[in-house]
Motif scaffolding. Structure first.
Motif, PDB file in Angstrom:
ATOM      1  N   ASP A  89      44.693  33.555  20.967  1.00  0.00           N
ATOM      2  CA  ASP A  89      45.442  34.809  20.871  1.00  0.00           C
ATOM      3  C   ASP A  89      46.428  34.791  19.697  1.00  0.00           C
ATOM      4  O   ASP A  89      47.247  35.693  19.556  1.00  0.00           O
ATOM      5  CB  ASP A  89      46.201  35.066  22.180  1.00  0.00           C
ATOM      6  CG  ASP A  89      47.187  33.950  22.489  1.00  0.00           C
ATOM      7  OD1 ASP A  89      47.244  32.962  21.730  1.00  0.00           O
ATOM      8  OD2 ASP A  89      47.907  34.057  23.493  1.00  0.00           O
ATOM      9  N   GLY A  90      46.365  33.766  18.846  1.00  0.00           N
ATOM     10  CA  GLY A  90      47.244  33.723  17.679  1.00  0.00           C
ATOM     11  C   GLY A  90      48.533  32.954  17.921  1.00  0.00           C
ATOM     12  O   GLY A  90      49.233  32.593  16.982  1.00  0.00           O
ATOM     13  N   SER A  91      48.865  32.699  19.196  1.00  0.00           N
ATOM     14  CA  SER A  91      50.108  31.958  19.451  1.00  0.00           C
ATOM     15  C   SER A  91      49.895  30.483  19.122  1.00  0.00           C
ATOM     16  O   SER A  91      48.762  30.000  19.111  1.00  0.00           O
ATOM     17  CB  SER A  91      50.523  32.118  20.915  1.00  0.00           C
ATOM     18  OG  SER A  91      49.521  31.586  21.742  1.00  0.00           O
ATOM     19  N   LYS A  95      50.746  34.877  12.138  1.00  0.00           N
ATOM     20  CA  LYS A  95      50.125  35.254  13.427  1.00  0.00           C
ATOM     21  C   LYS A  95      51.039  34.900  14.600  1.00  0.00           C
ATOM     22  O   LYS A  95      51.235  35.693  15.515  1.00  0.00           O
ATOM     23  CB  LYS A  95      48.812  34.465  13.611  1.00  0.00           C
ATOM     24  CG  LYS A  95      47.602  35.217  13.179  1.00  0.00           C
ATOM     25  CD  LYS A  95      46.326  34.539  13.686  1.00  0.00           C
ATOM     26  CE  LYS A  95      45.155  35.264  13.125  1.00  0.00           C
ATOM     27  NZ  LYS A  95      45.133  35.322  11.651  1.00  0.00           N
ATOM     28  N   ALA A  96      51.583  33.688  14.539  1.00  0.00           N
ATOM     29  CA  ALA A  96      52.373  33.200  15.685  1.00  0.00           C
ATOM     30  C   ALA A  96      53.661  33.998  15.866  1.00  0.00           C
ATOM     31  O   ALA A  96      54.044  34.315  17.002  1.00  0.00           O
ATOM     32  CB  ALA A  96      52.687  31.711  15.510  1.00  0.00           C
ATOM     33  N   ARG A 140      52.903  37.298  17.392  1.00  0.00           N
ATOM     34  CA  ARG A 140      52.584  37.081  18.798  1.00  0.00           C
ATOM     35  C   ARG A 140      53.884  36.894  19.617  1.00  0.00           C
ATOM     36  O   ARG A 140      54.041  37.469  20.687  1.00  0.00           O
ATOM     37  CB  ARG A 140      51.693  35.837  18.869  1.00  0.00           C
ATOM     38  CG  ARG A 140      51.335  35.345  20.193  1.00  0.00           C
ATOM     39  CD  ARG A 140      50.272  36.175  20.852  1.00  0.00           C
ATOM     40  NE  ARG A 140      50.313  35.891  22.278  1.00  0.00           N
ATOM     41  CZ  ARG A 140      49.753  36.609  23.209  1.00  0.00           C
ATOM     42  NH1 ARG A 140      49.090  37.693  22.902  1.00  0.00           N
ATOM     43  NH2 ARG A 140      49.837  36.263  24.461  1.00  0.00           N
ATOM     44  N   THR A 141      54.810  36.079  19.083  1.00  0.00           N
ATOM     45  CA  THR A 141      56.092  35.875  19.787  1.00  0.00           C
ATOM     46  C   THR A 141      56.808  37.206  19.969  1.00  0.00           C
ATOM     47  O   THR A 141      57.277  37.542  21.058  1.00  0.00           O
ATOM     48  CB  THR A 141      57.006  34.927  18.965  1.00  0.00           C
ATOM     49  OG1 THR A 141      56.357  33.677  18.824  1.00  0.00           O
ATOM     50  CG2 THR A 141      58.349  34.707  19.637  1.00  0.00           C
ATOM     51  N   ASN A 169      55.610  40.195  19.957  1.00  0.00           N
ATOM     52  CA  ASN A 169      54.895  41.053  20.909  1.00  0.00           C
ATOM     53  C   ASN A 169      55.253  40.700  22.344  1.00  0.00           C
ATOM     54  O   ASN A 169      55.341  41.565  23.213  1.00  0.00           O
ATOM     55  CB  ASN A 169      53.379  40.921  20.719  1.00  0.00           C
ATOM     56  CG  ASN A 169      52.893  41.792  19.574  1.00  0.00           C
ATOM     57  OD1 ASN A 169      53.590  42.720  19.145  1.00  0.00           O
ATOM     58  ND2 ASN A 169      51.716  41.501  19.050  1.00  0.00           N
ATOM     59  N   SER A 170      55.459  39.396  22.570  1.00  0.00           N
ATOM     60  CA  SER A 170      55.774  39.001  23.941  1.00  0.00           C
ATOM     61  C   SER A 170      57.164  39.517  24.362  1.00  0.00           C
ATOM     62  O   SER A 170      57.506  39.511  25.532  1.00  0.00           O
ATOM     63  CB  SER A 170      55.657  37.488  24.124  1.00  0.00           C
ATOM     64  OG  SER A 170      56.732  36.849  23.486  1.00  0.00           O
ATOM     65  N   GLU A 203      52.554  42.712  10.460  1.00  0.00           N
ATOM     66  CA  GLU A 203      51.171  43.123  10.762  1.00  0.00           C
ATOM     67  C   GLU A 203      50.510  43.645   9.484  1.00  0.00           C
ATOM     68  O   GLU A 203      49.356  43.349   9.184  1.00  0.00           O
ATOM     69  CB  GLU A 203      51.160  44.202  11.852  1.00  0.00           C
ATOM     70  CG  GLU A 203      51.375  43.610  13.241  1.00  0.00           C
ATOM     71  CD  GLU A 203      51.681  44.660  14.303  1.00  0.00           C
ATOM     72  OE1 GLU A 203      51.639  45.867  13.992  1.00  0.00           O
ATOM     73  OE2 GLU A 203      51.976  44.253  15.448  1.00  0.00           O
TER      74      GLU A 203
END
Ligand code: NAI
Ligand code: UGA
Length: 443
Positions: free
Chosen positions: A91-93, A272-273, A276-277, A279-280, A289
């Motif tokens: 998932d990119g994390s 990416k990471a 992802r962070t 987004n969480s 992006e």
């Protein structure tokens, strides 16, 4: 002082060697037995200028050791650095399994107080997890040994790693303990002699600093790639625009070179990471992006230019590539844009002949079997219909036009790094396509 570095890759090996150089007794640990056995024999697993000699010197002086046993390396060590990989998960994390496995192992084997420093690039909150993993193992064996955690992200660049480590712009350390701060300050003192600052901060800030730094650099590159593409449309030359904006000290002239997209093991993974962070936390990082999207498109631009030049028919054409690694002075092929370009060209039916001064062995493990490799830059030009410059290795800088003209079927050069002089190319009879340079000058 005795320290241990776990993970003997680009970061761990350079870190360990540079600390050993200051007189510290260092053990570099890795689970990869072959790597450690080779290092014991003086065989260095990566290409990094200057590293081999430095390793040899420190091994001879008895300050640098290699081991597969983390347990043994802990004996009398005051600090242990975790420098294992944090590859992107599906998932990119960031995948923290390697980091946390090391933390657990430290907890299982430590017998005296130690500072556990995370040097791997890890998301916010990882140090807490590291602390918990060490503690859980201590609790299992009812051991009441004090220990400290710290975050010390690394900013070195491959290909220039030793210099970056020895003369860092800054050293960032996140810690919540004065004892840990004292030990780490002592360890880094030799690198601070030229007034490079050591910045102590809270742990989450240190962890985020690493991602923010890489994201900022990736943003500069994607911004310039976007501007370069606009330059082509409006008939401007991005080299001029780059100099024009880079001489404004607020903007700066570094990391604004357009090209074939950023690659390597870190920018793609770290952008990416952090997305992802965020987004969480329900906070989309819209700018990053876009940075990522621009980069994905940029990796395809060279293949598109080649296809366009040959009226969308490159079936059976022989394309020569100069450079495969994601940047010069490294054999690292991780996320190298060359892999995307090769895929696009092969899918369109082209035959690829490639030469890279050091990355061909790595490339053979990762790239299409159908491509062939040359002995030297000119070897791959025999009967080539086009030359693509993908990595700006110094040896490609001054091309021999006479030899090129004799060997190539068709005289066209696609320069993915803008290292050539367009007029000189044209004067020597070559069609020339750079990145972000006006197409009008093409013959
Ligand atoms: N490559 C670079 O230029 C930079 C990398 N970083 C970060 O540093 C970290 C390491 O990156 P690289 O050195 O490129 O990785 P790498 O993949 O070159 O090396 C990692 C090493 O860790 C070893 N390892 C894995 N699990 C282990 C375990 N349980 N015990 C002992 N060794 C173990 C592997 O065998 C491998 O040799 C990553 O988080 C990366 O994002 C940060 C700055 C620069
Ligand atoms: O976290 C990491 O691993 C490291 O990532 C990068 O270092 P690195 O990936 O080794 O190499 P860079 O020199 O940053 O180049 C990365 C990519 O960007 C590209 N690039 C760089 C600069 C530029 O102006 N234009 C450009 O396209 C390069 O060709 C390459 O593909 C950072 O520069 C380091 O500070 C960081 O420690």
């Amino acid at each position: 002082m005795k320290i241990s570095i776990v993970g003997t890759g680009y970061v761990g090996l350079v870190t360990g060697t540079c600390f050993a150089d200051t007189g510290v007794n260092v053990t570099c640990v890795d689970i990869d037995e072959k790597k450690i056995n080779n290092l014991k024999k003086g065989i260095v697993p990566i290409y990094e200028p200057g590293l081999e000699t430095m390793i040899k010197n420190n091994v001879e002086k008895g300050r640098l050791h290699f081991s597969t046993s983390l347990k043994e390396s802990l004996d009398q060590a005051e600090v242990i650095f975790i420098a294992v990989g944090t590859p992107p998960g599906e998932d990119g994390s960031a995948d923290l399994s390697y980091v946390l496995a090391v933390a657990s192992e430290i907890g299982r084997h430590m017998t005296q107080s130690i500072v556990v420093v995370t040097k791997s690039t890890v998301p916010i909150g990882t140090s807490k997890k590291v602390r918990a993993a060490v503690k859980a193992e201590l609790d299992k064996r009812n051991a009441d040994i004090p220990f400290y955690v710290a975050s010390n992200p690394e900013f070195l660049k491959e290909g220039n790693a030793i210099d970056d480590f020895l003369k860092p712009d800054r050293i960032v350390v996140g810690t919540d303990s004065e004892d840990a701060e004292k030990v780490i300050r002592r360890l880094y003192k030799p690198f601070l002699l030229n007034n490079h600052p050591i910045l102590f901060m809270d742990i989450p800030s240190a962890e985020l600093t690493k991602y923010a730094a890489n994201s900022m650099l990736a943003t500069k590159i994607s911004f310039m790639n976007d501007i370069a593409n606009l330059c082509e449309l409006v008939g401007a030359d991005v080299n001029m625009v780059r100099k024009g904006i880079g001489s404004d000290s607020r903007i700066g002239n570094k990391f604004i070179y357009p090209g074939i997209g950023y690659g390597g093991s870190c920018f793609p993974k770290d952008v990416k990471a952090i997305i992802r962070t965020a987004n969480s936390y329900n906070y989309p990082l819209r700018l990053l992006e876009a940075v990522e999207n621009v980069n994905e498109d940029q990796k395809k631009i060279m293949a598109a230019k080649v296809k366009n030049y040959f009226n969308n028919d490159i079936k059976g054409k022989t394309i020569a590539l100069w450079g495969l690694s994601f940047k010069p002075n490294t054999d690292d092929m991780r996320e190298a844009p060359s892999k995307v370009i090769i895929k696009e060209l092969v899918e369109a039916g082209a035959k690829i002949k490639a030469y890279d001064p050091v990355a061909m062995d790595e490339a053979k493990k990762e790239v299409e079997d159908s491509i062939t490799y040359g002995q030297d830059p000119y070897d791959v030009l025999i009967d080539a219909d086009a030359l693509l410059l993908l990595t700006e290795w110094p040896e490609f800088r001054i091309p021999n036009y006479k030899v090129m003209s004799k060997l190539m079927n068709h005289k066209v050069v696609f320069d993915g790094r803008n290292i050539y002089d367009m007029n000189e190319m044209n004067e020597n009879g070559f069609d020339y396509f750079g990145i972000g340079r006006s197409q009008k000058e093409v013959k």
